[in-house]
Enzyme design. Structure first.
Site, PDB file in Angstrom:
ATOM      1  N   ILE A  13      -4.121  13.625 -13.492  1.00 30.88           N
ATOM      2  CA  ILE A  13      -4.563  13.978 -12.140  1.00 30.88           C
ATOM      3  C   ILE A  13      -3.827  15.220 -11.644  1.00 30.88           C
ATOM      4  O   ILE A  13      -4.414  16.101 -11.017  1.00 30.88           O
ATOM      5  CB  ILE A  13      -4.361  12.801 -11.183  1.00 30.88           C
ATOM      6  CG1 ILE A  13      -5.113  11.571 -11.702  1.00 30.88           C
ATOM      7  CG2 ILE A  13      -4.865  13.149  -9.780  1.00 30.88           C
ATOM      8  CD1 ILE A  13      -4.764  10.284 -10.991  1.00 30.88           C
ATOM      9  N   SER A 135      -1.849   4.254  -4.729  1.00 22.52           N
ATOM     10  CA  SER A 135      -2.824   3.570  -5.580  1.00 22.52           C
ATOM     11  C   SER A 135      -3.464   2.405  -4.847  1.00 22.52           C
ATOM     12  O   SER A 135      -2.827   1.734  -4.026  1.00 22.52           O
ATOM     13  CB  SER A 135      -2.134   3.054  -6.841  1.00 22.52           C
ATOM     14  OG  SER A 135      -2.980   2.185  -7.575  1.00 22.52           O
ATOM     15  N   TYR A 159       4.027  -2.419 -10.790  1.00 21.96           N
ATOM     16  CA  TYR A 159       3.504  -1.073 -10.542  1.00 21.96           C
ATOM     17  C   TYR A 159       3.035  -0.950  -9.096  1.00 21.96           C
ATOM     18  O   TYR A 159       3.400   0.000  -8.378  1.00 21.96           O
ATOM     19  CB  TYR A 159       2.355  -0.765 -11.503  1.00 21.96           C
ATOM     20  CG  TYR A 159       1.543   0.443 -11.109  1.00 21.96           C
ATOM     21  CD1 TYR A 159       2.119   1.705 -11.057  1.00 21.96           C
ATOM     22  CD2 TYR A 159       0.191   0.326 -10.789  1.00 21.96           C
ATOM     23  CE1 TYR A 159       1.378   2.821 -10.689  1.00 21.96           C
ATOM     24  CE2 TYR A 159      -0.561   1.432 -10.424  1.00 21.96           C
ATOM     25  CZ  TYR A 159       0.041   2.673 -10.373  1.00 21.96           C
ATOM     26  OH  TYR A 159      -0.700   3.771 -10.005  1.00 21.96           O
ATOM     27  N   LYS A 163       4.609   1.396  -5.869  1.00 18.81           N
ATOM     28  CA  LYS A 163       3.860   2.325  -5.016  1.00 18.81           C
ATOM     29  C   LYS A 163       3.974   1.933  -3.549  1.00 18.81           C
ATOM     30  O   LYS A 163       4.154   2.792  -2.666  1.00 18.81           O
ATOM     31  CB  LYS A 163       2.387   2.354  -5.450  1.00 18.81           C
ATOM     32  CG  LYS A 163       2.131   3.027  -6.778  1.00 18.81           C
ATOM     33  CD  LYS A 163       2.400   4.514  -6.716  1.00 18.81           C
ATOM     34  CE  LYS A 163       1.978   5.220  -7.987  1.00 18.81           C
ATOM     35  NZ  LYS A 163       2.240   6.670  -7.945  1.00 18.81           N
ATOM     36  N   TYR A 187      -5.720   6.015  -4.372  1.00 18.59           N
ATOM     37  CA  TYR A 187      -6.953   6.205  -5.109  1.00 18.59           C
ATOM     38  C   TYR A 187      -7.227   5.108  -6.115  1.00 18.59           C
ATOM     39  O   TYR A 187      -6.380   4.334  -6.478  1.00 18.59           O
ATOM     40  CB  TYR A 187      -7.058   7.588  -5.742  1.00 18.59           C
ATOM     41  CG  TYR A 187      -5.821   8.248  -6.259  1.00 18.59           C
ATOM     42  CD1 TYR A 187      -5.165   9.199  -5.494  1.00 18.59           C
ATOM     43  CD2 TYR A 187      -5.342   7.976  -7.533  1.00 18.59           C
ATOM     44  CE1 TYR A 187      -4.061   9.856  -5.980  1.00 18.59           C
ATOM     45  CE2 TYR A 187      -4.244   8.634  -8.019  1.00 18.59           C
ATOM     46  CZ  TYR A 187      -3.600   9.570  -7.246  1.00 18.59           C
ATOM     47  OH  TYR A 187      -2.493  10.215  -7.738  1.00 18.59           O
ATOM     48  N   ASP A 306      -4.231  -7.725 -13.552  1.00 15.68           N
ATOM     49  CA  ASP A 306      -5.553  -7.206 -13.203  1.00 15.68           C
ATOM     50  C   ASP A 306      -6.169  -8.018 -12.065  1.00 15.68           C
ATOM     51  O   ASP A 306      -5.833  -9.187 -11.857  1.00 15.68           O
ATOM     52  CB  ASP A 306      -6.481  -7.252 -14.417  1.00 15.68           C
ATOM     53  CG  ASP A 306      -6.439  -5.980 -15.237  1.00 15.68           C
ATOM     54  OD1 ASP A 306      -5.817  -5.006 -14.775  1.00 15.68           O
ATOM     55  OD2 ASP A 306      -7.021  -5.957 -16.337  1.00 15.68           O
TER      56      ASP A 306
END
Length: 347
Positions: A13, A135, A159, A163, A187, A306
Site C-alpha cells: 500500500i 485496519s 494484530y 492497531k 481500511y 478470522d
C-alpha cells in the site's frame, strides 16, 4: 513543495501511495526496514514517476522506525536540505492476523513500540500531521453490517489490538496537545496493482494475503488455493470481504493529507472500502472469468483470528474527503493479474 515522510513506503500500500503523492505534487521521503519488501520497489516507483517527469522527488532511507537515532537522522537531513518533513503517512508494521496470534509480542513491538518511537520524533521536530494506516480488523466481529466508524472497537487478535492501541495513543496525544492533525484510515481488503503493470504486491516472506496466493495458483506455481472456512454464515459459506483497489486506497491517503493541510487540527476516523461485500468464492470466480484462467481450490479449517463478514460504511470518507472509489472488482482482478504475471515470469 511539501515533503511527506512515508514509513513502510516500499510495501504494497505504501508504494502505491507514493505514486499518488508524486502525482499530486508532493516530495516524498521513504523509510522502510525492508523486512517484507525490497528496496528494488523504488526502481518500480521511479519507472512510473519518470513517465510523470517527477523522478527527482524521492529520497529513500533503509531503517527501522524503532531506531530513534535513525529516525532523528532522517528528520535532521530534511532540515539540512531546507525541505523539512511536514507530515507523515504511517504504514510501517506487521499485518497478518493469524501470525499475530502465534507471535503477539512481535506485533506489539513492531506496530505499537515502533509507532511510539515515530511519534516521539515527530513531536521533537514539531511535525504534528499524520495519516495512520489502521485496519477494519479493530472492529472484531461486528454485530451488524456495514460497519460504521462509531461501532465498538473490539479486536479479536493481537494484530487488531495493536492497531487499536496506536489509535488510542494518537487520541491521547491529540487530547494532550490539540495542535495535532490526525486521520486514522481503517481500511478493508486492498487488492489489485498499478494499472501500468509495473508495481504491485510482492512480499518477501510467505504470502498471507489471498490475492497473491490466488495468482500463484493461477500461474501454476502453487498446486491449489486454500479457502479457509466453508461454514461461515454467508450465501456460499465463505467469508465476505470488502475488496478495494489499492490505487483507490492510495488516493484516499492523498485526499486525507490534503484535508489535513487545509483544515484545523482535529482527529478523525475514516473507513476506506467500497461498501460492497463479496464472498471469497465470488472473488475467485470473478478472477477466473476476467482473466480466462482456472484456479483449483479446496476448503480448509477457519484460521484463528478470522471473522465472517467485513464490509465498510464508507459514507463519511466520501463526504469528508471528497473521495470516491473508482475501480470495481473486475479492475482489481485485471490489474492485479497483469502485475503478478510479470512478477511470476521472473521467478
Amino acid at each position: 513543495m511539501k515533503n511527506i515522510l512515508v514509513t513502510g513506503g516500499t510495501g504494497f500500500i505504501g508504494s502505491h501511495t507514493c505514486i499518488s503523492l508524486i502525482e499530486q505534487g508532493y516530495k516524498i521521503t521513504i523509510i522502510d526496514s525492508c523486512f517484507n519488501s525490497s528496496p528494488s520497489v523504488i526502481k518500480n516507483i521511479l519507472l512510473i514517476t519518470k513517465r510523470l517527469k517527477e523522478s527527482n522527488l524521492i529520497t529513500f532511507y533503509k531503517g527501522d522506525i524503532r531506531d530513534k537515532v535513525f529516525l532523528n537522522k532522517v528528520f535532521i537531513e530534511s532540515l539540512k536540505e531546507n525541505n523539512p518533513i511536514e507530515a507523515v503517512i504511517h504504514f510501517a508494521g506487521l499485518k497478518a492476523a493469524d501470525e499475530s496470534v502465534r507471535i503477539p509480542l512481535i506485533y506489539w513491538d513492531n506496530n505499537v513500540y515502533g509507532s511510539i518511537c515515530l511519534l516521539n520524533i515527530m513531536e521533537k521536530f514539531h511535525c504534528r500531521n499524520i495519516v495512520f494506516s489502521s485496519s477494519a480488523t479493530i472492529y472484531g466481529n461486528p454485530k451488524s453490517i456495514p460497519i460504521h466508524e462509531t461501532f465498538e472497537i473490539n479486536p479479536i487478535n493481537p494484530y487488531g489490538h495493536s492497531k487499536a492501541a496506536v489509535e488510542n495513543i494518537l487520541r491521547e496525544i491529540y487530547i494532550s496537545n490539540p495542535k495535532w492533525k490526525i486521520i486514522n484510515l481503517r481500511y478493508f481488503n486492498p487488492i489489485g496493482a498499478h494499472e501500468s503493470g509495473d508495481l504491485g504486491e510482492r512480499p518477501l516472506k510467505n504470502e498471507k494475503n489471498l490475492f497473491p496466493i490466488l495468482c500463484k495458483v493461477a500461474y501454476e506455481k502453487n498446486r491449489i488455493l486454500k479457502i479457509f472456512g466453508r461454514n461461515w454464515p454467508t450465501s456460499d459459506g465463505t467469508a465476505i470481504r470488502d475488496y478495494i483497489h489499492v490505487m483507490d486506497l492510495a488516493d484516499a491517503h492523498v485526499k486525507s493529507l490534503n484535508f489535513i493541510f487545509n483544515n484545523e487540527p482535529q482527529i478523525m476516523n475514516l473507513n476506506v472500502g467500497t461498501g460492497l461485500g463479496l464472498t471469497v468464492l465470488e472473488m475467485v470466480e470473478t478472477f477466473m472469468n476476467k482473466n480466462n484462467c482456472e484456479i483449483p481450490y479446496e476448503f480448509c479449517d477457519r484460521r484463528i483470528g478470522d471473522v465472517p463478514i467485513l464490509v465498510a460504511n464508507n459514507k463519511k470518507a466520501i463526504s469528508t474527503l471528497k473521495w470516491q472509489p473508482k475501480r470495481n472488482i473486475s479492475d482489481m482482478c485485471l490489474d492485479g493479474w497483469r502485475w503478478q504475471q510479470k512478477v511470476l515470469n521472473e521467478i
